[in-house]
Design an enzyme around this catalytic site. Structure first.
Site, PDB file in Angstrom:
ATOM      1  N   HIS A 170       8.549  -2.473  -4.639  1.00 19.00           N
ATOM      2  CA  HIS A 170       7.949  -3.023  -3.355  1.00 19.00           C
ATOM      3  C   HIS A 170       8.800  -4.045  -2.713  1.00 19.00           C
ATOM      4  CE1 HIS A 170       4.620  -4.938  -0.949  1.00 19.00           C
ATOM      5  NE2 HIS A 170       5.086  -6.175  -1.360  1.00 19.00           N
ATOM      6  N   ASP A 185       0.733  -1.225   0.020  1.00 19.01           N
ATOM      7  CA  ASP A 185      -0.094   0.064  -0.025  1.00 19.01           C
ATOM      8  C   ASP A 185       0.795   1.230   0.011  1.00 19.01           C
ATOM      9  OD1 ASP A 185       1.160  -0.221   2.623  1.00 19.01           O
ATOM     10  OD2 ASP A 185      -0.843   0.070   3.556  1.00 19.01           O
ATOM     11  N   CYS A 231       5.150   0.015   2.187  1.00 18.19           N
ATOM     12  CA  CYS A 231       5.894  -1.371   2.235  1.00 18.19           C
ATOM     13  C   CYS A 231       7.293  -1.170   2.729  1.00 18.19           C
ATOM     14  CB  CYS A 231       5.759  -2.234   0.835  1.00 18.19           C
ATOM     15  SG  CYS A 231       6.556  -1.322  -0.317  1.00 18.19           S
TER      16      CYS A 231
END
Length: 384
Positions: free
Chosen positions: A348, A133, A136
């Site tokens: 990410h 979101d 991370c």
């Protein structure tokens, strides 16, 4: 402005320059710091974030519910999906099994990522996927810090840590317009942004000390699982990390203006048109973290310095290069504790767990208490 020169941070210059972004989304823009542009050249130009990149990051799961703005002029809120009450890190997955299931096929990229996971599996047994979101990087780092710290860093033990937000607001007026996710309720409307961030800094201090004080790994795991549930406690802690980054960024900027010596990444951080001072860094970059964008690489260096922690990242798409393992920063590997993350794309981040041979994280020792290099090497675990 004249500044003192120091050895270039190899990890900074390699991470910021030369290599093309794997998704070809790096924004090419001019620098506003002539000296930084002259010394680092193209490295400075690769630091901006384009609107397309923001949209890419925003395609991940966003913070849930209405986004509250803390400033007095805030007359709006953006409604986002509601969060589920679940742990923000998925249960452990076997690294090689995960690699085979997620990266099937024989494309060049799939083969490279599988190779990276194979190398990672030589040190770690399992992987925990982190909620995507845009928090991370902060979430994965804080989880590893709470899971592995042997003692709180010196800065966390300072009594006036809870006043940093108030001091920063009084000095530079940066806190009043702070944005919070909807889960961070502002004390029923009675708290302003300064009071709220003070509470979150105290919470960070308490949770870190509680984690260090756990009598067993099982107790520490239960504590971490209870913290990372996607509610106010977790998100408040992540906002506290953002405040800590802003405090450090402000300190570095002041030192730069006075002609003092700063880490190389600071010149890259403030070389961007959109981030030439703490105020623009906050409003154009840091305030977006958790909402429409994550941390950029140069900001990972800031996070490491803010925590006084070396963040070791396995960059799987770089498995065939010397940049496969990158340290943020790389100049305190011997005297700061080290936590490990893994990324497939520098956007990410997930968490590798279950080290083989029970490798230990070195504890933090204040610089004035450091032993000789030979003594230190014999008692500290290797961070590689």
């Amino acid at each position: 402005m004249k500044r003192k020169r120091r050895r270039k941070n190899v990890a900074v210059t390699e991470a910021m320059g030369g290599e093309e972004d794997p998704k070809d989304e790096a924004h090419q823009g001019p620098s506003t710091l002539a000296d930084a542009r002259e010394e680092y050249g193209s490295a400075v130009e690769d630091l901006g974030v384009s609107e397309e990149e923001d949209l890419y990051r925003g395609a991940e799961e966003l913070p849930q519910g209405p986004v509250k703005h803390a400033g007095p002029d805030a007359l709006f809120e953006v409604t986002l999906p509601k969060v589920e009450d679940r742990c923000s890190l998925e249960p452990m997955l076997d690294i090689l099994s995960y690699s085979e299931s997620e990266w099937k096929g024989n494309t060049t990229k799939s083969t490279l990522i599988r190779k990276g996971y194979t190398k990672l599996s030589q040190r770690f047994e399992s992987l925990r996927r982190v909620r995507g979101d845009n928090y991370c990087a902060l979430r994965a780092t804080l989880f590893q810090v709470l899971s592995t710290s042997t003692q709180p860093p010196v800065w966390l033990q300072v009594e006036h840590i809870s006043t940093w937000a108030e001091e920063l607001e009084a000095r530079e007026g940066l806190i009043g317009q702070w944005m919070f996710p909807s889960e961070c309720r502002q004390g029923g409307g009675s708290e302003d942004a300064v009071q709220q961030l003070k509470r979150y800094m105290e919470l960070l201090q308490n949770r870190w000390q509680a984690a260090v004080g756990c009598s067993s790994m099982e107790e520490r795991q239960r504590l971490c699982e209870s913290v990372f549930q996607g509610g106010e406690e977790e998100l408040g802690l992540l906002e506290a990390l953002k405040l800590l980054m802003l405090v450090r960024a402000s300190e570095f900027h002041t030192t730069m203006q006075e002609g003092g010596d700063v880490p190389v990444f600071c010149w890259l951080l403030y070389a961007r048109d959109s981030s030439d001072c703490p105020r623009t860094f906050l409003f154009n970059h840091l305030s977006r973290v958790g909402f429409s964008g994550g941390l950029e690489q140069v900001e990972m260096f800031l996070l490491g310095y803010a925590l006084q922690c070396t963040i070791q990242v396995y960059r799987l798409y770089m498995a065939d290069t010397e940049e496969f393992v990158t340290y943020y920063p790389d100049d305190h590997k011997e005297d700061w504790p080290c936590v490990c993350l893994v990324t497939e794309d520098d956007r990410h981040y997930n968490v590798p767990v279950g080290q083989h041979n029970e490798l230990q994280v070195p504890e933090y020792v204040p610089p004035d208490c450091l032993e000789s290099k030979s003594q230190k090497t014999s008692r500290q675990a290797d961070c590689h």
